[in-house]
Write an enzyme that holds these catalytic residues in place. Structure first.
Site, PDB file in Angstrom:
ATOM      1  N   LEU A  80      96.447  89.321  -1.509  1.00 33.12           N
ATOM      2  CA  LEU A  80      95.484  88.235  -1.294  1.00 33.12           C
ATOM      3  C   LEU A  80      94.167  88.750  -0.726  1.00 33.12           C
ATOM      4  CD1 LEU A  80      97.759  85.326   0.030  1.00 33.12           C
ATOM      5  CD2 LEU A  80      96.844  85.668  -2.275  1.00 33.12           C
ATOM      6  N   HIS A 196     106.439 101.060  -2.052  1.00 31.95           N
ATOM      7  CA  HIS A 196     105.644 101.597  -3.157  1.00 31.95           C
ATOM      8  C   HIS A 196     106.079 103.051  -3.287  1.00 31.95           C
ATOM      9  CE1 HIS A 196     101.574 102.424  -5.180  1.00 31.95           C
ATOM     10  NE2 HIS A 196     102.058 103.628  -4.934  1.00 31.95           N
ATOM     11  N   ASP A 322     102.592  92.009  -8.760  1.00 26.59           N
ATOM     12  CA  ASP A 322     101.658  92.961  -8.143  1.00 26.59           C
ATOM     13  C   ASP A 322     100.208  92.529  -8.436  1.00 26.59           C
ATOM     14  OD1 ASP A 322     100.584  95.052  -6.734  1.00 26.59           O
ATOM     15  OD2 ASP A 322     101.183  96.616  -8.140  1.00 26.59           O
TER      16      ASP A 322
HETATM   17 ZN    ZN Z   1     100.937  96.105  -4.802  1.00 18.90          ZN
HETATM   18 ZN    ZN Z   2     102.121  99.477  -5.023  1.00 15.47          ZN
END
Ligand code: ZN
Ligand code: ZN
Length: 449
Positions: A80, A196, A322
């Site tokens: 965001l 990630h 994502d």
């Molecule tokens: Zn991301």
């Molecule tokens: Zn990522």
């Protein structure tokens, strides 16, 4: 498990009753599949009545024959951009984009400027969401201070302030020692850790998937093993510490194999795949259009096939966008220099519908389930269409033809990799927590006539 609507949003006044007449109602998780009048009263699904038979005083009646009603979607991976990146997105525009995509809840990543690593940051964002968010929003906090990868945040304090989980997304946790400590602290704080997964040593200065296309273009590649080796490391650590992890944006076939093996070994691991990785490959990068630049990168057709198979086998738990808004000046530059990331909330299900459901590659029910199952990975109840449940639903026209982006975007950013694409199937209406969070413009006009 708690309801998605307990996240923060602008709840507003109790809505009036709504009847979705003669809708094809599909909630595979609860075994619901049939034509019904969906009666929404006091914010709840009051009844799934026989088609054409519901009579509710003062209700808005929506003619839904030939349209689908699904449980609304849940996206556990959204950026965001607030604080610090409001030229790209904020809570108001990002949650509007979510509602337009059929989502009744989203989780916001913590890699803002500055990163969300203090309890006071979580409190401030939650207060903002209570006035600005069209749909419930949960906020993750970072795993490490300043996303520096060294010192852990006060995870218990962040949990007490209402953090929805932890992630340094945007960056991997480079140090196995720090990762292990985070998993130990998770035992106390209890919340999910979203990862990630990328080995920066292997990714180097890569800008796209490493393979024949990168070789042909002369661009530096990010090898698939950059992702899969880190997932293997963290799965092993999670097993050792009896902790749980959620792997973000799976992109490579090697990663699917690692997750499959980890699940078979009893690791508490969940993972997600994005609509762009499920429908596009590195062939798109031949255009050198920076709208096809993201991290992890679009990979080969065999990777795309493995992700689809992973949804079918259960290796991949959910579809997440994502959604990564960027201002135009960061994309309208040569490919190597462009920012990584694409928006995705407003096109997610229409893209899945057009590219993999209609061609018969993925079952409609399975796709619908995966669009909301990300909630469970973060201890939230996936939306349900069972009578008595809070009304979190999406009305979807499977025959609507539209061009992505032609009517503009609800998001403040336009960096969609599907912009200009012809799509079949469109979200007409989203109910979140019993409230109408979104009505598609042409459809809204139809209702008024
Ligand atoms: Zn991301
Ligand atoms: Zn990522």
């Amino acid at each position: 498990m708690k309801p998605v609507s307990e996240l923060d949003w602008r709840r507003g006044e109790a809505p009036g009753p709504v009847v979705l007449s003669r809708a094809s109602v599909l909630d595979p998780r609860r075994g619901i599949d049939g034509v019904h009048d969906v009666v929404v009263r006091d914010g709840q699904i009051a009844e799934l009545a026989p088609p054409g038979e519901a009579e509710v005083d003062g209700a808005e009646v929506v003619e839904a024959e030939g349209k689908h009603v699904f449980p609304a979607f849940f996206d556990p991976h959204v950026h965001l951009r607030t604080p610090g990146g409001e030229d790209a997105e904020d809570i108001e525009t990002g949650s509007r984009a979510a509602a337009a995509g059929g989502y009744c809840g989203i989780l916001a990543m913590a890699n803002t400027k500055p990163p969300i690593d203090q309890a006071a940051d979580i409190t401030a964002l939650r207060e903002r969401a209570a006035t600005d968010a069209s749909v419930p929003v949960g906020f993750l906090a970072t795993v490490t201070m300043g996303m520096q990868g060294a010192e852990l945040t006060e995870m218990a304090e962040l949990r007490d302030a209402g953090a929805a989980g932890f992630s340094d997304d945007g960056l991997p946790l480079r140090s196995a020692r720090v990762m292990r400590r985070a998993l130990q602290y998770q035992q106390l704080a209890g919340l999910q850790i979203a990862l990630h997964e990328e080995d920066p040593e292997l990714s180097g200065k890569g800008v796209m998937h490493e393979g024949p296309v990168s070789a042909m273009l002369g661009l530096e590649g990010i090898p698939s093993v950059s992702e899969s080796t880190m997932i293997a490391r963290d799965a092993a650590l999670a097993l050792y510490e009896e902790a749980r992890i959620h792997v973000q944006h799976l992109s490579a076939k090697e990663s699917v194999a690692v997750v499959e093996a980890a699940k078979a070994a009893g690791v508490a691991i969940t993972c997600e795949a994005t609509p762009h990785h499920l429908t596009l490959t590195d062939e798109e990068v031949r255009s050198l259009d920076a709208h096809f630049k993201m991290n992890p990168p679009l990979r080969a057709e065999t990777d795309r096939q493995a992700l689809i198979e992973g949804l079918r086998s259960g290796a991949i738990d959910c579809i997440a966008t994502d959604h990564a808004p960027h201002p135009p000046q960061t994309k309208e530059v040569p490919f190597e220099q462009a920012a990584m990331g694409v928006t995705g909330l407003e096109t997610a299900f229409a893209v899945i519908h057009t590219e993999v459901i209609l061609p018969g590659v993925l079952d409609l029910g399975l796709a619908v389930e995966k669009m909301s199952s990300g909630a469970a990975a973060f201890d939230l109840d996936p939306p349900s269409l069972q009578p008595g449940s809070e009304a979190n639903l999406v009305l979807f026209d499977p025959a609507a033809e539209w061009e992505a982006g032609a009517d503009g975007w609800e998001s403040r950013s336009e960096n969609s990799c599907f912009s200009g694409r012809q799509l079949t199937g469109r979200v007409l209406m989203t109910l979140a927590g019993g409230h109408v969070a979104y009505r598609q413009r042409s459809f809204a006009m139809g209702v008024a006539e």
